[in-house]
Structure formats: C-alpha cells, structure tokens
Design a protein around this motif. Structure first.
Motif, PDB file in Angstrom:
ATOM      1  N   GLY A 202       3.946  74.599  68.884  1.00 53.00           N
ATOM      2  CA  GLY A 202       3.169  74.113  70.011  1.00 53.00           C
ATOM      3  C   GLY A 202       1.797  74.753  70.099  1.00 53.00           C
ATOM      4  N   GLY A 203       1.728  76.066  69.849  1.00 53.20           N
ATOM      5  CA  GLY A 203       0.446  76.760  69.912  1.00 53.20           C
ATOM      6  C   GLY A 203      -0.509  76.305  68.827  1.00 53.20           C
ATOM      7  N   LEU A 204      -0.004  76.165  67.596  1.00 58.37           N
ATOM      8  CA  LEU A 204      -0.846  75.704  66.494  1.00 58.37           C
ATOM      9  C   LEU A 204      -1.322  74.276  66.749  1.00 58.37           C
ATOM     10  CD1 LEU A 204      -2.045  76.150  63.678  1.00 58.37           C
ATOM     11  CD2 LEU A 204       0.126  75.362  62.711  1.00 58.37           C
ATOM     12  N   ALA A 205      -0.419  73.421  67.223  1.00 57.23           N
ATOM     13  CA  ALA A 205      -0.787  72.035  67.527  1.00 57.23           C
ATOM     14  C   ALA A 205      -1.876  71.989  68.581  1.00 57.23           C
ATOM     15  CB  ALA A 205       0.444  71.260  67.997  1.00 57.23           C
ATOM     16  N   TRP A 206      -1.786  72.877  69.547  1.00 60.15           N
ATOM     17  CA  TRP A 206      -2.749  72.892  70.639  1.00 60.15           C
ATOM     18  C   TRP A 206      -4.131  73.354  70.170  1.00 60.15           C
ATOM     19  CZ3 TRP A 206      -5.549  76.526  73.429  1.00 60.15           C
ATOM     20  CH2 TRP A 206      -6.055  76.067  74.652  1.00 60.15           C
ATOM     21  N   LEU A 207      -4.191  74.509  69.490  1.00 62.74           N
ATOM     22  CA  LEU A 207      -5.476  75.060  69.067  1.00 62.74           C
ATOM     23  C   LEU A 207      -6.137  74.201  67.988  1.00 62.74           C
ATOM     24  CD1 LEU A 207      -4.514  78.829  68.919  1.00 62.74           C
ATOM     25  CD2 LEU A 207      -6.091  77.769  70.523  1.00 62.74           C
ATOM     26  N   LEU A 208      -5.365  73.826  66.970  1.00 66.97           N
ATOM     27  CA  LEU A 208      -5.916  73.013  65.892  1.00 66.97           C
ATOM     28  C   LEU A 208      -6.294  71.624  66.405  1.00 66.97           C
ATOM     29  CD1 LEU A 208      -6.592  72.745  62.897  1.00 66.97           C
ATOM     30  CD2 LEU A 208      -4.202  72.113  62.469  1.00 66.97           C
ATOM     31  N   GLY A 209      -5.507  71.103  67.355  1.00 65.98           N
ATOM     32  CA  GLY A 209      -5.790  69.784  67.902  1.00 65.98           C
ATOM     33  C   GLY A 209      -7.118  69.736  68.639  1.00 65.98           C
ATOM     34  N   ILE A 210      -7.441  70.788  69.401  1.00 65.05           N
ATOM     35  CA  ILE A 210      -8.737  70.842  70.082  1.00 65.05           C
ATOM     36  C   ILE A 210      -9.872  70.814  69.056  1.00 65.05           C
ATOM     37  CG2 ILE A 210     -10.270  72.310  71.451  1.00 65.05           C
ATOM     38  CD1 ILE A 210      -7.870  73.248  73.026  1.00 65.05           C
ATOM     39  N   LEU A 211      -9.732  71.589  67.984  1.00 68.24           N
ATOM     40  CA  LEU A 211     -10.759  71.638  66.939  1.00 68.24           C
ATOM     41  C   LEU A 211     -10.919  70.280  66.262  1.00 68.24           C
ATOM     42  CD1 LEU A 211     -12.720  73.245  65.162  1.00 68.24           C
ATOM     43  CD2 LEU A 211     -10.763  73.851  63.693  1.00 68.24           C
ATOM     44  N   VAL A 212      -9.807  69.661  65.891  1.00 67.25           N
ATOM     45  CA  VAL A 212      -9.835  68.365  65.208  1.00 67.25           C
ATOM     46  C   VAL A 212     -10.507  67.314  66.085  1.00 67.25           C
ATOM     47  CG1 VAL A 212      -8.385  66.453  64.400  1.00 67.25           C
ATOM     48  CG2 VAL A 212      -7.856  68.803  63.718  1.00 67.25           C
ATOM     49  N   ASN A 213     -10.155  67.283  67.368  1.00 69.59           N
ATOM     50  CA  ASN A 213     -10.709  66.264  68.256  1.00 69.59           C
ATOM     51  C   ASN A 213     -12.168  66.533  68.599  1.00 69.59           C
ATOM     52  OD1 ASN A 213      -8.553  64.211  69.188  1.00 69.59           O
ATOM     53  ND2 ASN A 213      -7.472  66.166  69.200  1.00 69.59           N
ATOM     54  N   TYR A 214     -12.555  67.804  68.639  1.00 68.15           N
ATOM     55  CA  TYR A 214     -13.966  68.112  68.894  1.00 68.15           C
ATOM     56  C   TYR A 214     -14.826  67.726  67.694  1.00 68.15           C
ATOM     57  CZ  TYR A 214     -18.231  70.494  70.203  1.00 68.15           C
ATOM     58  OH  TYR A 214     -19.546  70.758  70.510  1.00 68.15           O
ATOM     59  N   ILE A 215     -14.342  68.005  66.483  1.00 68.53           N
ATOM     60  CA  ILE A 215     -15.082  67.620  65.273  1.00 68.53           C
ATOM     61  C   ILE A 215     -15.193  66.102  65.200  1.00 68.53           C
ATOM     62  CG2 ILE A 215     -15.004  67.579  62.751  1.00 68.53           C
ATOM     63  CD1 ILE A 215     -13.717  70.360  62.877  1.00 68.53           C
TER      64      ILE A 215
END
Length: 349
Positions: free
Chosen positions: A133-146
């Motif tokens: 859940g933590g990895l999905a959350w942090l990486l997801g913010i980065l992916v969606n911001y890019i």
C-alpha cells in the motif's frame, strides 16, 4: 456543521451539472476525502463475512459489486444535468483505444489487489500492507504527477513524505502485535512489492482514457464515470481469469472451487457485493474530483487509505487493545504525520 456541508455539496452539484462536474477545489477535496474513507473501509466487509469464508470466494462477489456500482453511478450521476456528456453519449462516441486504456487499468489493479492479499496472507498485515500500500501510494503520486504535472511539487513531496512516515509508524505498531509470532515470509514481501508497483500504475491508465476538460469533452475520450465503468469491466472480466488461478493454487490453505462458492450463505454473498460497491464509490469520488484537484493530488488524497484502515483496526476491531507498552506513542505519531501530510497535499493546489 453537517447541515452546512450537506448544503455545499448539494448546491455545488445541482448548479454544475448531463454529467455532474465538480467546479471548485474545496468540493474536490471533500470528494477525495470521501474516496479515502471508502478505500480504507471496504475491507471491513471481509471480516463481517467471516474469516472462514475464504478471500478467493469473497472476491467473486466483491468484483460483482464493483461492476454493479460503476454502472449505477454512470446511469445516474454520470447522466444528469446540462454540462458535458451523459454516459450514453460518451459511450456512443468513445474510441476502442481509450476504452482499452480504462479496461487495462482495471486488469492491472485487479492483479495488484489479488497479489497484495496473497502477500498479506503470507507475511501478515503489519508487513505486507505497508509495503504494498505504501509503495503504491508514493509511486502512484509520482507517476500521476509526471503524467500530468499539476500542483506544487514541493508540497506534494512534503505531504508524501509525511504520510510515508505515518505509514512507517503504523507498520511499527502492527509489528509490535506480531512479537513472538512466526518469522515474516519473504515470498509474501516480494508479492506485496510487486502488488505495490502494479497498483501505482492503474490510476494513470484510467486517467489517459479521460477527457482533459470535464465540461468540454474531446471526441473519442471518456467522461470520468464512463472511464470508471470500463475500468470496472476490465477488473470484473479479469477476475474470471485470475481468481480461478488463486483458487486452484492458493498461497495459503487448501484449494477451493466454485462448488465451495455456491455453498456460501446469502448474507456472505451480499456482504461481498457491498464491499465491492463501497470500493467503487471511492473510485467514483476520486475521479469526479480529479478535474479540479489534478490526478496526482486526487490519487494522493484518495489513497491515504492505509491510515483509515488502521483507524478501523484501532477503534472498531480493537486490534491494539493488548498491545505492548509504547504502542500508543507510535499510533499518536502516525496520526500526527497523517494530518500534516493531508494538509500539505490539500495546500499543493
């Protein structure tokens, strides 16, 4: 207070909407918080169904609930008002490419979710859920911001760091409950890691399929609730491919069959459907908010669900009633960082 909030939501919706479109950031934040509550709460239905009712069996009903709610939302709030397109109009002009993107998002999320549950079964909630859940959350913010840079990146980074610390403290608190228990399964950790990576990308694929301006749709792309519907179609259809594999070769316990599923009580089936509908409500709220909040902020706020899940564990399921001394300090720190992180994410736009 509750009356004022209800009036704000009612007034904003009824003065904007053929498709309902959120036209101000404060309301978008409220919808993101509602999404966060849904995504942090749906798994409680798993407990209500009874631990003897295997997750692989529960998942059939959960997937059906997700599909049903997405269609219900599309033909109601996705087809009201005088702005944009109705669900049926969006469906008529949608191109196969963008439908495929939304459905692919559903397949990716479904596989990630099943792997996360498998990881939890092997490594335990305290280890697997924060990793996945933590990895999905942090990486997801980065992916969606890019994918679509919106919002102040420094506030996003600071808010992400604060909530990452909250998740870490939550992990330490749960690990205290596991003292003296069996060693952590590395296979479970690996499954949770893979699940986190997959879940981090599902939101972006759905975002690609959506119109960029909810009030002025581009030809070929999907309105938000049309995109959510096809996401859920992808998730539901992939369940028929993925779940039989998990049933036949479960990571824990004996294999189960559809015959076992048919032995379930009406209550167990209805609870599973309810769980899926609650999860899908979160998806609907999150993508309705994305136009005003931006995909990175909408994803970040909506996916702060691990802490909501911890709240259920603390106050409803009493998981920490007999926790070792010092655990309460970890939980207090978790809530503190969580609140700071939410404020920073909201201030990012």
């Amino acid at each position: 207070m509750s009356y004022s909030l209800s009036f704000l939501i009612f007034y904003s919706i009824n003065n904007i909407s053929t498709m309902i479109v959120i036209q101000n950031y404060p309301l978008a934040v409220i919808f993101c918080i509602l999404a966060m509550i849904c995504w942090g709460s749906w798994q409680n239905t798993r407990n209500w169904a009874g631990l003897a009712w295997r997750f692989e069996l529960y998942y059939w009903d959960c997937a059906l609930g997700i599909l049903l709610l997405s269609f219900l939302a599309a033909i109601t709030i996705g087809s009201m008002g005088d702005t944009g397109q109705t669900f049926w109009e969006s469906l008529a002009q949608a191109t196969p490419t963008y439908i495929a993107y939304a459905m692919l998002g559903g397949v990716i999320w479904n596989l990630g979710n099943l792997l996360l549950v498998a990881g939890i079964s092997l490594a335990g909630m305290a280890t697997a859920f924060p990793i996945g859940g933590g990895l999905a959350w942090l990486l997801g913010i980065l992916v969606n911001y890019i994918g679509k840079p919106e919002g102040n990146p420094y506030y996003l980074l600071a808010g992400g760091t604060a909530i990452a610390l909250a998740i870490y403290l939550c992990t330490l608190a749960y690990q205290r409950l596991q003292q003296g228990k069996a060693e952590v399964s590395y296979k479970g950790v690996i499954l949770a890691f893979i699940a986190g990576v997959l879940i981090a990308f599902f939101y972006r694929f759905v975002a690609i399929s959506l119109i960029s301006d909810y009030a002025n749709p581009e030809i070929g792309k999907l309105t938000p609730l049309t995109g959510v519907f096809f996401f859920c179609v992808g998730a539901y259809l992939s369940t028929w491919v993925l779940n039989p594999i998990f049933m036949k070769k479960p990571v824990k316990g004996e294999s189960v069959s559809m015959r076992d599923y048919l032995k379930g009580t009406p209550k167990q089936h209805l609870i599973g459907i309810l769980g899926g509908m609650i999860w899908c409500c979160g998806m609907v709220f999150s993508f309705m908010a994305a136009d005003q909040a931006g995909f990175a902020i909408s994803y970040g706020l909506s996916n702060s669900a691990p802490i909501v899940a911890a709240l259920w564990g603390i106050f409803v399921w009493k998981e920490f009633a007999n926790a070792p001394a010092g655990t309460s300090k970890l939980l207090a720190g978790m809530f503190g960082f969580y609140f700071i992180g939410l404020v920073l994410l909201i201030l990012a736009k």
